[in-house]
Write a protein that holds these residues in place. Structure first.
Motif, mmCIF file in Angstrom:
data_model
loop_
_atom_site.group_PDB
_atom_site.id
_atom_site.type_symbol
_atom_site.label_atom_id
_atom_site.label_comp_id
_atom_site.label_asym_id
_atom_site.label_seq_id
_atom_site.Cartn_x
_atom_site.Cartn_y
_atom_site.Cartn_z
ATOM 1 N N SER A 78 59.153 83.882 -23.793
ATOM 2 C CA SER A 78 58.563 82.753 -23.095
ATOM 3 C C SER A 78 59.105 81.443 -23.676
ATOM 4 O O SER A 78 59.252 81.287 -24.885
ATOM 5 N N ASN A 106 57.750 87.048 -18.375
ATOM 6 C CA ASN A 106 57.139 85.922 -19.079
ATOM 7 C C ASN A 106 55.659 86.209 -19.295
ATOM 8 O O ASN A 106 54.866 86.221 -18.357
ATOM 9 N N SER A 107 55.299 86.432 -20.558
ATOM 10 C CA SER A 107 53.903 86.697 -20.898
ATOM 11 C C SER A 107 53.236 85.493 -21.556
ATOM 12 O O SER A 107 52.086 85.592 -22.003
ATOM 13 N N GLY A 108 53.964 84.373 -21.612
ATOM 14 C CA GLY A 108 53.434 83.186 -22.276
ATOM 15 C C GLY A 108 53.096 82.071 -21.313
ATOM 16 O O GLY A 108 53.053 82.257 -20.096
ATOM 17 N N CYS A 109 52.891 80.882 -21.871
ATOM 18 C CA CYS A 109 52.484 79.730 -21.062
ATOM 19 C C CYS A 109 53.621 78.737 -20.840
ATOM 20 O O CYS A 109 53.420 77.715 -20.179
ATOM 21 N N ASN A 110 54.795 79.013 -21.394
ATOM 22 C CA ASN A 110 55.930 78.105 -21.247
ATOM 23 C C ASN A 110 56.922 78.631 -20.211
ATOM 24 O O ASN A 110 57.062 79.843 -20.027
ATOM 25 N N GLU A 111 57.626 77.709 -19.573
ATOM 26 C CA GLU A 111 58.613 78.089 -18.567
ATOM 27 C C GLU A 111 59.786 78.842 -19.191
ATOM 28 O O GLU A 111 60.305 78.451 -20.228
ATOM 29 N N SER A 112 60.195 79.931 -18.555
ATOM 30 C CA SER A 112 61.407 80.660 -18.935
ATOM 31 C C SER A 112 62.426 80.507 -17.808
ATOM 32 O O SER A 112 62.080 80.662 -16.632
ATOM 33 N N GLY A 140 51.830 86.123 -18.070
ATOM 34 C CA GLY A 140 51.686 84.754 -18.546
ATOM 35 C C GLY A 140 51.630 83.734 -17.422
ATOM 36 O O GLY A 140 51.960 84.012 -16.269
ATOM 37 N N GLY A 142 53.337 80.842 -17.640
ATOM 38 C CA GLY A 142 54.604 80.116 -17.628
ATOM 39 C C GLY A 142 55.470 80.497 -16.444
ATOM 40 O O GLY A 142 55.495 81.655 -16.011
ATOM 41 N N ARG A 144 58.716 81.278 -14.019
ATOM 42 C CA ARG A 144 59.947 82.068 -14.087
ATOM 43 C C ARG A 144 60.948 81.417 -13.143
ATOM 44 O O ARG A 144 60.764 81.445 -11.928
#
Length: 310
Positions: A78, A106-112, A140, A142, A144
């Motif tokens: 992420s 993406n398992s997080g809160c930020n953009e990938s 997440g 975040g 994609r």
């Protein structure tokens, strides 16, 4: 010795390289979280890592007949921004299939995000099929994001088939494609896309038919659901005696929005270019017929959408 892959990577690879499944054999290069994890060569296909920037150079010699090159990308971190530059040098008379694709978990809160910049240098009489699948998943919040850039330089009598699919889960994509064609060159493009929720997708394509008797067929099929938005802008530019056909078909559902802007630009007296565009909802008669077989409305819609995109 084959590289041991984690469960998430294996899962994503099954989605983006599902023709025969990704295998660490033959000509291949697997990129994971910004790193070239493993690669292999064959007698006729050599893959070399770039020295000045991220990416690879793929050399396909003229004796290549019916081989495949697999170059998948997996982003599972992420917040990662992965930019890669890949160049393909296809010699005169080669016959090859290149299987690409990018999957983001993406398992997080930020953009990938992954931006793949690909250039194809296609020799005289070569036959290239390029398959590219894009896919997003993960629990997440975040985004994609996938922003592919594809540049294709076709010499005389070359044939190039571009088959692109965006499966699901990609929150934002901007696709830029540019093709330059020599005499007698033939281009076939099939673009399939589905968006849902609040996803956005934009596809811009410019095909320059510079050589006499070059031809292009561009077909775009898409389904827009939820509050998603799509924009298609394919351009066919005839600079010599040539033939081209652009066809854009879309199904719109819920509160989605689709804009289709096919453009033809004839710069030669014998440039014959046709465009068609159609946007509409699912046919009610088809829905009713499928409902009589015991399907729910959602099941019937899924069957129609799947058939439309296949």
């Amino acid at each position: 010795m084959a590289e041991l892959l984690d469960q998430i990577t294996e899962q994503v690879l099954r989605q983006i390289d599902s023709s025969a499944g990704f295998k660490q054999e033959g000509a291949f290069n697997l990129r994971q979280n910004g790193i070239s994890l493993c690669h292999g060569n064959t007698e006729h296909i050599k893959i070399k890592k770039k020295e000045d920037k991220q990416g690879i150079d793929v050399y396909i010699d003229g004796d290549t007949k019916g081989e495949e090159v697999h170059i998948p990308v997996v982003v599972s971190a992420s917040g990662m921004v992965d930019i890669v530059y890949n160049d393909f040098y296809i010699a005169d008379g080669a016959d090859v299939t290149i299987v690409a694709g990018c999957g983001i978990h993406n398992s997080g809160c930020n953009e990938s995000r992954h931006d793949g910049i690909h250039a194809f240098h296609v020799g005289k009489g070569a036959n290239v099929r390029y398959e590219e699948k894009h896919y997003g998943e993960g629990e997440g919040t975040g985004a994609r994001v996938l922003n592919p850039v594809t540049k294709i330089y076709m010499e005389d009598d070359a044939v190039f088939t571009l088959d692109t699919v965006q499966i699901k889960g990609v929150d934002s994509t901007v696709r830029e494609t540019e093709v330059t064609m020599g005499a007698g060159a033939k281009l076939y493009v099939v673009e399939k896309l589905m968006t849902h929720d609040s996803q956005t997708a934009e596809s811009n394509m410019a095909v320059y038919m510079q050589g006499e008797d070059s031809s292009a067929q561009i077909i775009s099929r898409s389904v827009a659901k939820g509050q998603s938005t799509q924009i298609f802008h394919p351009r066919a530019i005839g600079e010599a005696k040539c033939h081209a056909h652009i066809q854009c078909d879309s199904i719109i559902m819920d509160e989605a929005r689709v804009r289709s802007i096919p453009e033809i630009d004839a710069r030669h007296l014998d440039a014959a270019i046709i465009h068609e565009a159609a946007i509409g909802r699912i046919n009610n008669e088809q829905l009713i017929k499928l409902r009589t077989f015991g399907m729910t409305e959602e099941e019937a819609e899924n069957v129609i959408v799947e058939a439309f995109l296949n």
